[in-house]
Design a protein around this motif. Structure first.
Motif, mmCIF file in Angstrom:
data_model
loop_
_atom_site.group_PDB
_atom_site.id
_atom_site.type_symbol
_atom_site.label_atom_id
_atom_site.label_comp_id
_atom_site.label_asym_id
_atom_site.label_seq_id
_atom_site.Cartn_x
_atom_site.Cartn_y
_atom_site.Cartn_z
ATOM 1 N N TYR A 78 -10.499 0.963 -1.111
ATOM 2 C CA TYR A 78 -9.988 1.917 -2.108
ATOM 3 C C TYR A 78 -8.450 1.935 -2.113
ATOM 4 N N ILE A 79 -7.835 1.993 -0.899
ATOM 5 C CA ILE A 79 -6.368 2.061 -0.790
ATOM 6 C C ILE A 79 -5.738 0.817 -1.426
ATOM 7 N N ILE A 80 -6.310 -0.362 -1.125
ATOM 8 C CA ILE A 80 -5.743 -1.609 -1.644
ATOM 9 C C ILE A 80 -5.859 -1.653 -3.160
ATOM 10 N N ARG A 81 -7.032 -1.328 -3.669
ATOM 11 C CA ARG A 81 -7.253 -1.401 -5.120
ATOM 12 C C ARG A 81 -6.350 -0.404 -5.866
ATOM 13 N N THR A 82 -6.267 0.826 -5.349
ATOM 14 C CA THR A 82 -5.446 1.858 -6.000
ATOM 15 C C THR A 82 -3.963 1.510 -5.920
ATOM 16 N N SER A 83 -3.555 0.900 -4.794
ATOM 17 C CA SER A 83 -2.144 0.517 -4.619
ATOM 18 C C SER A 83 -1.745 -0.581 -5.602
ATOM 19 N N VAL A 84 -2.634 -1.572 -5.806
ATOM 20 C CA VAL A 84 -2.322 -2.639 -6.770
ATOM 21 C C VAL A 84 -2.152 -2.013 -8.165
ATOM 22 N N ALA A 85 -3.066 -1.092 -8.531
ATOM 23 C CA ALA A 85 -2.973 -0.423 -9.838
ATOM 24 C C ALA A 85 -1.668 0.369 -9.953
ATOM 25 N N GLU A 86 -1.241 0.975 -8.841
ATOM 26 C CA GLU A 86 -0.010 1.785 -8.834
ATOM 27 C C GLU A 86 1.225 0.900 -8.993
ATOM 28 N N ARG A 87 1.251 -0.260 -8.310
ATOM 29 C CA ARG A 87 2.390 -1.174 -8.442
ATOM 30 C C ARG A 87 2.505 -1.708 -9.873
ATOM 31 N N LEU A 88 1.360 -1.841 -10.518
ATOM 32 C CA LEU A 88 1.315 -2.328 -11.896
ATOM 33 C C LEU A 88 2.109 -1.405 -12.829
ATOM 34 N N SER A 140 0.829 -1.212 0.000
ATOM 35 C CA SER A 140 0.000 0.000 0.000
ATOM 36 C C SER A 140 0.861 1.259 0.000
ATOM 37 N N GLY A 141 0.299 2.306 -0.594
ATOM 38 C CA GLY A 141 0.907 3.634 -0.483
ATOM 39 C C GLY A 141 2.009 3.905 -1.482
ATOM 40 N N SER A 142 2.882 4.839 -1.116
ATOM 41 C CA SER A 142 3.925 5.318 -2.014
ATOM 42 C C SER A 142 5.061 4.318 -2.171
ATOM 43 N N GLY A 143 5.799 4.476 -3.283
ATOM 44 C CA GLY A 143 6.938 3.620 -3.575
ATOM 45 C C GLY A 143 8.185 4.023 -2.808
ATOM 46 N N ILE A 144 9.334 3.476 -3.233
ATOM 47 C CA ILE A 144 10.590 3.628 -2.479
ATOM 48 C C ILE A 144 11.058 5.086 -2.434
ATOM 49 N N LEU A 145 11.162 5.727 -3.602
ATOM 50 C CA LEU A 145 11.730 7.080 -3.647
ATOM 51 C C LEU A 145 10.863 8.104 -2.901
ATOM 52 N N PRO A 146 9.549 8.179 -3.210
ATOM 53 C CA PRO A 146 8.742 9.159 -2.450
ATOM 54 C C PRO A 146 8.743 8.893 -0.947
ATOM 55 N N SER A 187 4.823 -0.040 -12.356
ATOM 56 C CA SER A 187 6.278 -0.196 -12.254
ATOM 57 C C SER A 187 6.830 -1.151 -13.306
ATOM 58 N N GLY A 188 5.920 -1.869 -14.015
ATOM 59 C CA GLY A 188 6.378 -2.806 -15.043
ATOM 60 C C GLY A 188 6.893 -4.121 -14.486
ATOM 61 N N LYS A 189 6.731 -4.341 -13.180
ATOM 62 C CA LYS A 189 7.153 -5.612 -12.575
ATOM 63 C C LYS A 189 5.917 -6.470 -12.343
ATOM 64 N N ASP A 190 6.038 -7.769 -12.600
ATOM 65 C CA ASP A 190 4.953 -8.713 -12.277
ATOM 66 C C ASP A 190 3.615 -8.336 -12.920
ATOM 67 N N THR A 191 3.645 -7.821 -14.129
ATOM 68 C CA THR A 191 2.419 -7.226 -14.700
ATOM 69 C C THR A 191 1.288 -8.235 -14.903
ATOM 70 N N VAL A 192 1.609 -9.460 -15.308
ATOM 71 C CA VAL A 192 0.543 -10.450 -15.555
ATOM 72 C C VAL A 192 -0.169 -10.796 -14.254
ATOM 73 N N ARG A 193 0.621 -11.071 -13.209
ATOM 74 C CA ARG A 193 0.029 -11.451 -11.913
ATOM 75 C C ARG A 193 -0.788 -10.304 -11.325
ATOM 76 N N LEU A 194 -0.253 -9.076 -11.384
ATOM 77 C CA LEU A 194 -0.950 -7.926 -10.803
ATOM 78 C C LEU A 194 -2.220 -7.594 -11.590
ATOM 79 N N THR A 195 -2.182 -7.750 -12.919
ATOM 80 C CA THR A 195 -3.378 -7.497 -13.739
ATOM 81 C C THR A 195 -4.491 -8.459 -13.336
#
Length: 900
Positions: free
Chosen positions: A436-446, A140-146, A448-456
Motif C-alpha cells: 500500500y505504501i509503495i503504491r500510494t507513494s508512486v501515485a503521490e510523486r506523480l 516513500s512517504g512525504s515530500g521535501i517540505l513536509p 509533482s508533475g515530474k517524470d509523469t510518463v514513466r511514473l504512470t
C-alpha cells in the motif's frame, strides 16, 4: 519492481532504522517486488549491501568490519565516525568489506523506487528526499517540505499555533545563552515561573525519543543534566570520576558514547581538540584528572543542538496515531493507540523493547473522544501537507483538550511498531501495508508533475501485478504458526511467531495462519487469531483480546467505522475482511493447515507435549521429535546425558524446594560445600534466558531461592532488588533449580562464549545429515546474556563468525573442531530440524580446543535479530530459505512416518 530500501544513516536512531530496513526487506511481497538493500553509513556513503549483513543484530556487528577496527584495550564498541578523518580511499576499503559503494547517479541502475526507513536528521528532514528528486527516483512517504517541517520541533510549534491547534506553552534556549554559566540558575527560575513544573526538555531536530528529559521538581541539578542531554554536551567532575573505580568509569563511558542515551562520538573539548574513539576519551579523562589540577572536563558532541525546546508539561493520556491516505488522497486516521509507560518518558528503550510499555488500541476513551483525536490528527496531516502516511503523537487531558506534538513523517518499522500495529486494525498484514505504501507513494510523486510518463507506466504495472497476485493466493501451502504459550518467555515467543508469520506471508509458496496457544500443561487452548490481534504488543495483550471475544465482546465501534472507511484500501490489498478469534481443537487444526511451525519457547513447545498431539494426527511440524524435546527441555538431564558420553559440561546439581523447606541453613550449606561463589543458578526446565543469574554470595543465593520457591505470584521486592532484577523482569516459580559452576578461562589463552546453530536434512539413505553453522561469539554487557541481548534488535553484540584466533587459517581449524563438538552433541541428543547450542570455548597454547556445553535449545528464538540468522547467512540462506528448509524437513519426516 526493484525497491531500494535505504536504511541506517548518520542519525542517533540509526539502529532502529537498520532494524526497520530489515523488516521492510523481509516483508516486501516477493511476487511483486525485488528488494535491494542500500545501507547509508554514518559518514553518508551509500552502500549496495551484501544481503547477509542485514541479519546482523546491530550495525556495529558488521560495520566497520571487525578486521578494520582499531585496537581497544577495554573492548569499547564504535561506529565509523570514531575512525577519525578518513580519506575516500580509506572509506572505500572499509565499504568494500560490506558491499559496493553506490553514488546517487547510479541509483537508477539498481532500483526503480526508494523505500525510506531512515530516521532523524538527513532521513526525515527532506535531505534524502531532495537528493532522490534530483535523480528522478520516486520514494516513500512525504515530500521535501513536509519532511523539513516534520523534523523541526520549533517550526512545528509556530505552525500548530497558526493553524489553531492547541500546543503547550514553550520557550527556546540558545546554545550560546546556555554557555553563559552565570545565568543558568536565573534561566531555570524564569522558565519555572513562565511554564511551571514539570518542564519537558527536547532536542528540536532529533527523533521523538532522543534527547528528551522531564524535570519534575524544582531541582536545578536535574535541569542542568537534562539541558546537557538535549544539547548533547556533558560535564565530567573530577571528584565523581575518581570515586568510581575503573569498572564504573568504563560503564560510564559506554553510556556517555551511546548514540541513543548518551551524547555520542566524536566529541570536542573546550580547547577545540576533537576526540574520535571512546578508548582515547577514557584515557584522556584519566590522564587529565590524574596529572593536572583541572576539576571538570566539558565534552561537546560535534553535531550538538544549537537550541533546546523547553515545554510546559501536559498532564494527560499519551497517544500515537498513524494517518494514511486513501486512493483519492483523503486522510484516514487509523485507531489511536494509548501508550501506557513504565516510566515518565516514552524513551528509546520503552518504545522498542517488548513488554516495557503497553499499547492499547484504540485508546480507552468514549467513542466521541476517540473520533475527536482522529479528526484532529487528520486535520494536522492536511495542514502540514503530509503525504502517504505519518505518525502523529499527542496527549488528551482530563478536560478533553487535545495537544498534538512531534509529528513524524517516518515511523519506526520494527515488527511491533505502531506503523504495523495500527494497519493491522483495518486488516492489513505488514507485507500488504508495505505494498500500500509503495503504491500510494508512486501515485503521490506523480502529482509533482515530474517524470509523469514513466511514473504512470510504473503505477499501471504495479496495479496489474497486485490484481494478479490476488487471483493466485489459494495455491499456497497452509502453515499454522503457533506462538504465545504460558512460560516467562511467552512475549519472545510472540516476537518469534510474528517473524515467522511475516516471512511466510511475503513468500510465493506459503499462506500462514497465526495460532495463539494459552492454557496450562493440563489443557492447551488453541485459537486462530486475526492479524490485528497477532500484532498486539505482547502475549498478555493477545490473551486479553481473545478473552474479550470469548465473553461475547464485540469489536470496538470505532474500529468498525474505520474498517468501513478504509474498505477500498483493504479490498485492494487483502481481498478479505477481519475475522474474530476462534478456539480450535487439534483435530480442527489438521483441517485448517498442511503443516505447523511451533514458535513457542520453554514449556509447552520445547518439551515434547505439543509434538505428541501433532504426531497423533500426522500433522508435520518443525524441530526435534518427542523424546529429544523431552530431554533438551530439562537442562539437568541434558547435562547428565552429555557427561555420560564424555562431553564437557559444567559441574551441576539440582536444588529442591522440599529440602529448603525442611532446613534452610542445611540447604544453603550443602550448596556452599559443593560450589564456590560465584556460580550460576537457573531453572532446569525453562527457556534459555529465563531467570539465569550469577550468584556471588549467600544473600543472592537466599534471594534467588526465596523467589523461585515462592508460594504467591508477586515477587518479594527486597529479593528482586538483591538480584538487580530489571523493570518487569519475570521470575518463574519452580519446585527445583539447577546450579552450575561458573565456567572460566582456566589457563586457556583464549576464552569466549558462543552460540551455534544447525540444520538437518535427510540423506538419500534416509539417515539424518547435520549442517552446523559458523558459531557466533556472544558479548554480554552484564554478568550473563540477557533476553534483550539475545533477541532484541540493537541490544547486545554478536560477532559472527566467532573470533577463535586472529589468523584466518587457525581460526577456521579451531572452528571446525567446535562444529564437530556441536554436531556430536546434536547426534547424542537426536536433535532434528534445527537447534541452537550455547557453549564456552577454551583455546589453549597448542590450539587444543575444549567446548563446554551450557544448554541446547530445540526450538531456538526466531526473532528478526537472533544470531542464528547471521549464521545461516554465511551459508547462503536468507531467513526465508532457512524457515523453508525447516518446514520441508518436518513435512518429509511426517510423510516417512505415515508410510511406515
Amino acid at each position: 519492481m526493484r525497491i531500494g530500501i535505504i536504511f541506517g544513516g548518520p542519525s542517533r536512531e540509526r539502529e532502529i532504522s537498520f532494524a526497520g530496513g530489515r523488516t521492510v526487506y523481509d516483508n516486501l511481497d516477493k511476487s511483486l517486488f525485488e528488494a535491494v538493500p542500500v545501507f547509508a553509513d554514518s559518514l553518508g556513503n551509500f552502500i549496495l549491501l551484501d544481503w547477509q549483513y542485514i541479519y546482523k543484530g546491530t550495525i556495529r556487528d558488521f560495520y566497520p568490519p571487525v578486521e578494520a577496527l582499531p585496537e581497544s584495550e577495554h573492548g569499547l564498541q564504535i561506529y565509523l565516525e570514531s575512525f577519525g578523518e578518513l580519506s575516500i580511499e580509506e572509506q572505500d576499503r572499509i565499504i568494500a568489506k560490506a558491499g559496493k559503494r553506490l553514488l546517487p547517479h547510479q541509483f537508477r541502475n539498481h532500483f526503480d523506487f526508494a523505500f525510506l526507513t531512515l530516521h532523524g536528521p538527513y532521513g526525515e528532514d527532506g535531505s534524502i528526499q531532495g537528493l532522490l528528486e534530483w535523480y528522478h527516483i520516486p520514494y516513500s512517504g512525504s515530500g521535501i517540505l513536509p519532511s523539513a517541517i516534520g523534523i523541526d520541533k520549533v517550526a512545528q510549534k509556530e505552525m500548530l499555533k497558526q493553524h489553531g491547534f492547541p500546543t503547550p506553552d514553550y520557550r527556546t534556549v540558545q546554545y550560546n545563552e546556555w554557555q553563559e554559566q552565570g545565568n543558568r540558575q536565573q534561566l531555570f527560575d524564569s522558565l519555572v515561573a513562565d511554564l511551571g513544573l514539570p518542564l519537558v526538555l527536547k532536542a528540536p531536530h532529533q527523533g521523538s525519543s532522543i534527547g528528551v528529559s522531564i524535570v519534575k521538581e524544582n531541582d536545578f541539578a536535574a535541569f542542568e543534566a537534562g539541558m546537557d542531554r538535549s544539547f548533547f554536551t556533558k560535564t565530567i567532575y573530577k571528584a565523581q570520576w575518581l570515586a568510581m573505580g575503573e569498572e564504573k568509569q568504563l560503564a560510564s563511558i559506554k553510556q556517555l558514547v551511546d548514540i541513543r542515551e548518551g551524547i555520542g562520538m566524536p566529541v570536542m573539548l573546550e580547547d577545540g581538540t576533537i576526540i574520535y574513539h571512546p578508548e582515547e576519551l577514557f584515557n584522556r579523562i584519566n590522564h587529565t584528572f590524574n596529572t593536572t589540577g583541572t576539576d571538570t572536563i566539558k565534552l561537546i558532541n560535534i553535531e550538538h543542538e544549537q537550541q533546546v525546546l523547553v515545554e510546559a508539561f501536559i498532564k494527560g493520556r499519551e497517544f500515537s496515531c498513524i494517518v494514511v491516505q486513501d486512493e483519492a488522497g483523503k486522510p484516514i486516521a487509523l485507531p489511536p493507540t494509548e501508550i501506557v509507560k513504565g516510566s515518565e518518558v516514552f524513551d528509546y528503550r520503552s518504545k522498542y523493547l517488548p513488554g516495557l510499555s503497553r499499547k492499547i488500541t484504540p485508546i480507552n476513551l468514549p467513542e466521541e473522544e476517540i473520533q475527536r483525536i482522529r479528526q484532529a490528527t487528520s486535520r494536522l496531516f492536511t495542514a502540514f501537507g503530509f503525504n502517504v502516511y505519518a505518525r502523529l503523537d499527542g496527549f488528551i487531558t482530563e478536560s478533553g483538550e487535545i495537544f498534538l506534538n512531534d509529528p513524524n513523517t517516518t515511523s519506526g518499522m520494527l515488527p511491533s511498531s505502531f506503523f504495523f500495529h495500527q494497519a493491522a486494525e483495518i486488516g492489513l498484514n505488514p507485507s500488504q501495508f508495505l505494498t500500500y505504501i509503495i503504491r500510494t507513494s508512486v501515485a503521490e510523486r506523480l502529482k509533482s508533475g515530474k517524470d509523469t510518463v514513466r511514473l504512470t507506466r510504473l503505477l499501471a504495472e504495479l496495479d496489474t501485478s497486485i490484481k494478479d497476485e490476488q487471483a493466485h493466493r489459494y495455491d499456497k501451502i497452509r502453515v499454522g504458526v503457533i506462538m504465545g504459550g504460558y512460560s516467562s518467555e511467552r512475549h519472545i515467543s510472540v516476537e518469534s511467531g510474528r517473524n515467522i508469520y511475516e516471512k511466510l506471508s511475503s513468500s510465493t509458496k506459503y499462506e500462514p495462519l497465526p495460532i495463539f496457544l494459552t492454557g496450562s500443561n493440563e489443557e492447551h487452548r488453541l485459537y486462530t487469531i486475526p492479524i490485528n490481534i497477532m500484532l498486539k504488543d505482547n502475549a498478555d495483550d493477545i490473551k486479553e483480546k481473545i478473552q474479550h471475544f470469548e465473553h461475547g465482546g464485540r469489536p470496538h465501534p470505532v474500529l468498525e467505522q474505520i474498517i468501513e472507511e478504509a474498505a477500498s484500501i483493504t479490498r485492494k490489498y487483502t481481498g478479505r475482511s477481519l475475522e474474530e478469534p476462534q478456539r480450535i481443537t487439534y483435530s480442527q487444526l489438521k483441517n485448517l493447515v498442511d503443516a505447523v511451525f511451533i514458535a513457542l519457547h520453554g514449556r509447552p513447545g520445547e518439551d515434547g507435549a505439543l509434538q505428541t498431539e501433532l504426531e497423533k494426527l500426522y500433522i508435520p511440524y518443525n524441530g526435534s521429535g518427542i523424546r529429544s524435546s523431552q530431554i533438551t527441555i530439562n537442562k539437568y538431564e541434558t547435562n547428565e546425558i552429555l557427561h555420560q558420553h564424555g562431553v564437557s559440561v559444567a559441574k551441576h546439581r539440582m536444588a529442591w524446594k522440599e529440602d529448603w523447606q525442611k532446613d534452610k541453613e542445611a540447604f544453603f550449606q550443602s550448596i556452599e560445600r559443593d560450589f564456590n561463589y560465584p556460580f550460576i543458578a537457573k531453572p532446569a526446565d525453562d527457556g534459555c534466558s529465563s531467570a539465569v543469574k550469577k550468584i556471588k554470595n549467600r544473600a543472592e543465593l537466599e534471594a534467588f531461592t526465596t523467589l523461585i520457591f515462592r508460594e504467591m505470584e508477586e515477587l518479594d521486592t527486597e529479593c528482586a532488588r538483591t538480584l538487580s532484577l530489571g523493570f518487569k523482569e519475570e521470575f518463574p516459580n519452580k519446585l527445583g533449580f539447577l546450579i552450575e559452576t561458573l565456567i572460566s578461562r582456566e589457563g586457556a589463552k583464549h576464552f569466549l562464549e558462543i552460540t551455534g546453530g544447525l540444520l538437518t536434512k535427510y540423506a538419500p539413505d534416509g539417515t539424518v545429515d547435520y549442517e552446523v553453522f559458523e558459531a557466533s561469539e556472544a558479548l554480554a554487557e552484564g554478568e550473563v546474556l540477557s533476553l534483550e541481548e539475545k533477541f532484541l534488535a540493537g541490544e547486545g553484540q554478536n560477532i559472527t563468525p566467532a573470533r577463535y584466533a586472529a589468523d584466518p587459517e587457525r581460526r577456521q581449524k579451531i572452528s571446525n573442531k567446535v562444529k564437530e563438538d556441536l554436531k556430536r552433541v546434536a547426534q547424542i541428543l537426536q536433535i532434528e530440524g534445527y537447534a541452537r547450542i550455547d557453549a564456552f570455548v577454551r583455546v589453549f597454547e597448542n590450539d587444543e580446543v575444549e567446548t563446554i556445553i551450557i544448554e541446547v535449545n530445540s526450538l531456538p528464538g526466531m526473532t528478526p535479530a537472533t544470531c542464528i540468522f547471521h549464521q545461516t547467512a554465511i551459508n547462503g540462506y536468507k531467513p526465508y530459505d532457512f524457515i523453508d528448509r525447516i518446514l520441508r524437513y518436518g513435512i518429509e519426516r511426517t510423510k516417512m512416518k505415515a508410510t511406515v
